[in-house]
Design a protein around this motif. Sequence first.
Motif, PDB file in Angstrom:
ATOM      1  N   ALA A 108      -2.969   8.189   4.952  1.00 42.98           N
ATOM      2  CA  ALA A 108      -3.426   9.569   4.755  1.00 42.98           C
ATOM      3  C   ALA A 108      -4.722   9.616   3.954  1.00 42.98           C
ATOM      4  O   ALA A 108      -5.208  10.700   3.615  1.00 42.98           O
ATOM      5  CB  ALA A 108      -2.348  10.397   4.050  1.00 42.98           C
ATOM      6  N   ARG A 109      -5.276   8.443   3.625  1.00 44.31           N
ATOM      7  CA  ARG A 109      -6.482   8.313   2.820  1.00 44.31           C
ATOM      8  C   ARG A 109      -6.227   8.779   1.384  1.00 44.31           C
ATOM      9  O   ARG A 109      -5.170   9.282   1.044  1.00 44.31           O
ATOM     10  CB  ARG A 109      -7.659   9.088   3.437  1.00 44.31           C
ATOM     11  N   ARG A 110      -7.206   8.568   0.540  1.00 45.94           N
ATOM     12  CA  ARG A 110      -7.128   8.955  -0.879  1.00 45.94           C
ATOM     13  C   ARG A 110      -5.884   8.393  -1.558  1.00 45.94           C
ATOM     14  O   ARG A 110      -5.297   9.020  -2.447  1.00 45.94           O
ATOM     15  CB  ARG A 110      -7.183  10.468  -1.032  1.00 45.94           C
ATOM     16  N   GLY A 111      -5.441   7.219  -1.086  1.00 41.45           N
ATOM     17  CA  GLY A 111      -4.328   6.553  -1.751  1.00 41.45           C
ATOM     18  C   GLY A 111      -2.952   6.990  -1.303  1.00 41.45           C
ATOM     19  O   GLY A 111      -1.948   6.462  -1.786  1.00 41.45           O
ATOM     20  N   ARG A 117      10.137  10.985   7.745  1.00 40.08           N
ATOM     21  CA  ARG A 117      11.450  10.495   7.355  1.00 40.08           C
ATOM     22  C   ARG A 117      12.378  10.438   8.558  1.00 40.08           C
ATOM     23  O   ARG A 117      12.098  11.012   9.617  1.00 40.08           O
ATOM     24  CB  ARG A 117      12.050  11.395   6.272  1.00 40.08           C
ATOM     25  N   GLU A 118      13.495   9.776   8.381  1.00 44.71           N
ATOM     26  CA  GLU A 118      14.459   9.626   9.476  1.00 44.71           C
ATOM     27  C   GLU A 118      14.982  10.974   9.947  1.00 44.71           C
ATOM     28  O   GLU A 118      15.303  11.145  11.120  1.00 44.71           O
ATOM     29  CB  GLU A 118      15.610   8.717   9.039  1.00 44.71           C
ATOM     30  N   ASN A 119      15.028  11.964   9.053  1.00 43.62           N
ATOM     31  CA  ASN A 119      15.533  13.291   9.436  1.00 43.62           C
ATOM     32  C   ASN A 119      14.460  14.184  10.060  1.00 43.62           C
ATOM     33  O   ASN A 119      14.720  15.337  10.395  1.00 43.62           O
ATOM     34  CB  ASN A 119      16.154  13.994   8.227  1.00 43.62           C
ATOM     35  N   GLY A 120      13.232  13.644  10.195  1.00 43.47           N
ATOM     36  CA  GLY A 120      12.163  14.399  10.822  1.00 43.47           C
ATOM     37  C   GLY A 120      11.200  15.065   9.865  1.00 43.47           C
ATOM     38  O   GLY A 120      10.137  15.526  10.289  1.00 43.47           O
ATOM     39  N   ASP A 121      11.535  15.125   8.575  1.00 43.34           N
ATOM     40  CA  ASP A 121      10.629  15.722   7.594  1.00 43.34           C
ATOM     41  C   ASP A 121       9.395  14.845   7.434  1.00 43.34           C
ATOM     42  O   ASP A 121       9.474  13.613   7.513  1.00 43.34           O
ATOM     43  CB  ASP A 121      11.321  15.880   6.237  1.00 43.34           C
ATOM     44  N   ILE A 122       8.259  15.476   7.177  1.00 45.65           N
ATOM     45  CA  ILE A 122       7.009  14.750   6.981  1.00 45.65           C
ATOM     46  C   ILE A 122       6.497  14.998   5.571  1.00 45.65           C
ATOM     47  O   ILE A 122       6.396  16.149   5.126  1.00 45.65           O
ATOM     48  CB  ILE A 122       5.960  15.163   8.025  1.00 45.65           C
ATOM     49  N   ASP A 123       6.195  13.926   4.864  1.00 50.38           N
ATOM     50  CA  ASP A 123       5.711  13.993   3.495  1.00 50.38           C
ATOM     51  C   ASP A 123       4.472  13.119   3.347  1.00 50.38           C
ATOM     52  O   ASP A 123       4.190  12.269   4.188  1.00 50.38           O
ATOM     53  CB  ASP A 123       6.780  13.497   2.505  1.00 50.38           C
ATOM     54  N   VAL A 124       3.755  13.322   2.254  1.00 49.02           N
ATOM     55  CA  VAL A 124       2.680  12.411   1.864  1.00 49.02           C
ATOM     56  C   VAL A 124       3.145  11.701   0.601  1.00 49.02           C
ATOM     57  O   VAL A 124       3.462  12.345  -0.408  1.00 49.02           O
ATOM     58  CB  VAL A 124       1.366  13.169   1.605  1.00 49.02           C
ATOM     59  N   VAL A 125       3.220  10.375   0.666  1.00 51.72           N
ATOM     60  CA  VAL A 125       3.803   9.589  -0.425  1.00 51.72           C
ATOM     61  C   VAL A 125       2.838   8.485  -0.854  1.00 51.72           C
ATOM     62  O   VAL A 125       1.825   8.228  -0.195  1.00 51.72           O
ATOM     63  CB  VAL A 125       5.158   8.967  -0.004  1.00 51.72           C
ATOM     64  N   SER A 126       3.177   7.818  -1.941  1.00 52.24           N
ATOM     65  CA  SER A 126       2.339   6.738  -2.461  1.00 52.24           C
ATOM     66  C   SER A 126       2.761   5.402  -1.873  1.00 52.24           C
ATOM     67  O   SER A 126       3.868   5.252  -1.331  1.00 52.24           O
ATOM     68  CB  SER A 126       2.460   6.677  -3.990  1.00 52.24           C
ATOM     69  N   ALA A 127       1.894   4.410  -2.011  1.00 49.73           N
ATOM     70  CA  ALA A 127       2.224   3.054  -1.576  1.00 49.73           C
ATOM     71  C   ALA A 127       3.408   2.525  -2.365  1.00 49.73           C
ATOM     72  O   ALA A 127       4.264   1.813  -1.822  1.00 49.73           O
ATOM     73  CB  ALA A 127       1.012   2.146  -1.745  1.00 49.73           C
ATOM     74  N   LEU A 130       6.602   3.688  -0.821  1.00 46.31           N
ATOM     75  CA  LEU A 130       6.943   2.947   0.390  1.00 46.31           C
ATOM     76  C   LEU A 130       7.534   1.583   0.051  1.00 46.31           C
ATOM     77  O   LEU A 130       8.500   1.141   0.685  1.00 46.31           O
ATOM     78  CB  LEU A 130       5.707   2.779   1.269  1.00 46.31           C
ATOM     79  N   LYS A 131       6.959   0.930  -0.944  1.00 42.46           N
ATOM     80  CA  LYS A 131       7.486  -0.369  -1.354  1.00 42.46           C
ATOM     81  C   LYS A 131       8.911  -0.228  -1.884  1.00 42.46           C
ATOM     82  O   LYS A 131       9.776  -1.064  -1.614  1.00 42.46           O
ATOM     83  CB  LYS A 131       6.585  -0.987  -2.419  1.00 42.46           C
ATOM     84  N   GLN A 132       9.144   0.850  -2.628  1.00 42.16           N
ATOM     85  CA  GLN A 132      10.487   1.109  -3.140  1.00 42.16           C
ATOM     86  C   GLN A 132      11.472   1.346  -2.000  1.00 42.16           C
ATOM     87  O   GLN A 132      12.610   0.865  -2.033  1.00 42.16           O
ATOM     88  CB  GLN A 132      10.471   2.315  -4.074  1.00 42.16           C
ATOM     89  N   GLN A 133      11.024   2.089  -0.970  1.00 42.07           N
ATOM     90  CA  GLN A 133      11.876   2.336   0.186  1.00 42.07           C
ATOM     91  C   GLN A 133      12.254   1.023   0.871  1.00 42.07           C
ATOM     92  O   GLN A 133      13.411   0.827   1.269  1.00 42.07           O
ATOM     93  CB  GLN A 133      11.143   3.244   1.181  1.00 42.07           C
ATOM     94  N   GLN A 134      11.296   0.118   0.994  1.00 42.03           N
ATOM     95  CA  GLN A 134      11.584  -1.183   1.614  1.00 42.03           C
ATOM     96  C   GLN A 134      12.593  -1.970   0.797  1.00 42.03           C
ATOM     97  O   GLN A 134      13.491  -2.611   1.354  1.00 42.03           O
ATOM     98  CB  GLN A 134      10.293  -1.989   1.777  1.00 42.03           C
ATOM     99  N   GLU A 135      12.458  -1.918  -0.510  1.00 45.42           N
ATOM    100  CA  GLU A 135      13.404  -2.616  -1.380  1.00 45.42           C
ATOM    101  C   GLU A 135      14.812  -2.066  -1.223  1.00 45.42           C
ATOM    102  O   GLU A 135      15.799  -2.791  -1.424  1.00 45.42           O
ATOM    103  CB  GLU A 135      12.949  -2.498  -2.837  1.00 45.42           C
ATOM    104  N   GLU A 136      14.913  -0.798  -0.824  1.00 43.43           N
ATOM    105  CA  GLU A 136      16.220  -0.164  -0.632  1.00 43.43           C
ATOM    106  C   GLU A 136      16.731  -0.338   0.796  1.00 43.43           C
ATOM    107  O   GLU A 136      17.765   0.224   1.164  1.00 43.43           O
ATOM    108  CB  GLU A 136      16.126   1.317  -0.980  1.00 43.43           C
ATOM    109  N   GLN A 150      -0.983  -4.530   5.405  1.00 43.42           N
ATOM    110  CA  GLN A 150      -0.901  -5.737   4.602  1.00 43.42           C
ATOM    111  C   GLN A 150      -2.068  -5.820   3.628  1.00 43.42           C
ATOM    112  O   GLN A 150      -1.918  -6.266   2.483  1.00 43.42           O
ATOM    113  CB  GLN A 150      -0.885  -6.989   5.481  1.00 43.42           C
ATOM    114  N   ALA A 151      -3.246  -5.365   4.069  1.00 37.67           N
ATOM    115  CA  ALA A 151      -4.429  -5.402   3.216  1.00 37.67           C
ATOM    116  C   ALA A 151      -4.271  -4.483   2.002  1.00 37.67           C
ATOM    117  O   ALA A 151      -4.989  -4.646   1.004  1.00 37.67           O
ATOM    118  CB  ALA A 151      -5.663  -5.000   4.015  1.00 37.67           C
ATOM    119  N   LYS A 152      -3.330  -3.537   2.092  1.00 35.45           N
ATOM    120  CA  LYS A 152      -3.094  -2.615   0.982  1.00 35.45           C
ATOM    121  C   LYS A 152      -1.768  -2.908   0.286  1.00 35.45           C
ATOM    122  O   LYS A 152      -1.239  -2.063  -0.437  1.00 35.45           O
ATOM    123  CB  LYS A 152      -3.146  -1.174   1.483  1.00 35.45           C
ATOM    124  N   GLY A 153      -1.261  -4.095   0.531  1.00 36.57           N
ATOM    125  CA  GLY A 153      -0.086  -4.552  -0.202  1.00 36.57           C
ATOM    126  C   GLY A 153       1.250  -4.132   0.349  1.00 36.57           C
ATOM    127  O   GLY A 153       2.263  -4.239  -0.340  1.00 36.57           O
TER     128      GLY A 153
END
Length: 210
Positions: A108-111, A117-127, A130-136, A150-153
């Motif tokens: 979404a640019r600007r970080g 989301r799986e339920n269809g909701d759309i949000d703007v979130v931080s990297a 996302l990393k926390q979601q993967q850990e879960e 990958q270039a953004k971690g």
Amino acid sequence: MNILAIETSLPHASLCLYRDGHIVFQTEWTTERNHDEWLFPALQKAMDMLHDSALNIILVGAGPGSYGGVRVALAAAVGIAQVTGAAVAALCSWAQLAEEGAVVVSDARRGGWTMRRENGDIDVVSAEYLKQQQEEGVRILTIEAPGVMQAKGIRPDAEGLQPTAEGLVQTWLDMSSDAQTAALNAPAEPIYVRPPHITKAVHKPWEIRR
């Protein structure tokens, strides 16, 4: 049921005609801008294939993605609807990419990251989110080209995904009748003019600012 579907939310765009239970016409193109240069010849071919049959529904991929590309498709859809009497439904382009236990994201640019989301909701979130979601245990799917995240971690589980016009048709066919009715009654507008992508204006357009 005759359905025309247009997906122009990304540079790789497509259009298809679903007629009598089958895709009878499909075409695709790639352009960073000027979707209209490719879209209108494709529309003419699709409309010619209808012959004397009525066009019932026009589906448009509403994004997230190229605001200009989506607007061109919606403008064309509304124009065709006025002539043919077809109904127009703007569907989330990413619904067709959804998988159980996964979210779909793009830069979404600007970080920030746009996330469906799986339920269809759309949000703007931080990297970091996302990393926390993967850990879960949540899987990350992205429309970004290989290597971008990958270039953004962030290491996605699938990348380079592409929504298609045919995918829009399948999304529609998989929807309940109530969901279809709601989509037809909703404004035919891009995802990016809906929350959380917009904020309330401080001033109304007609106000005199001092």
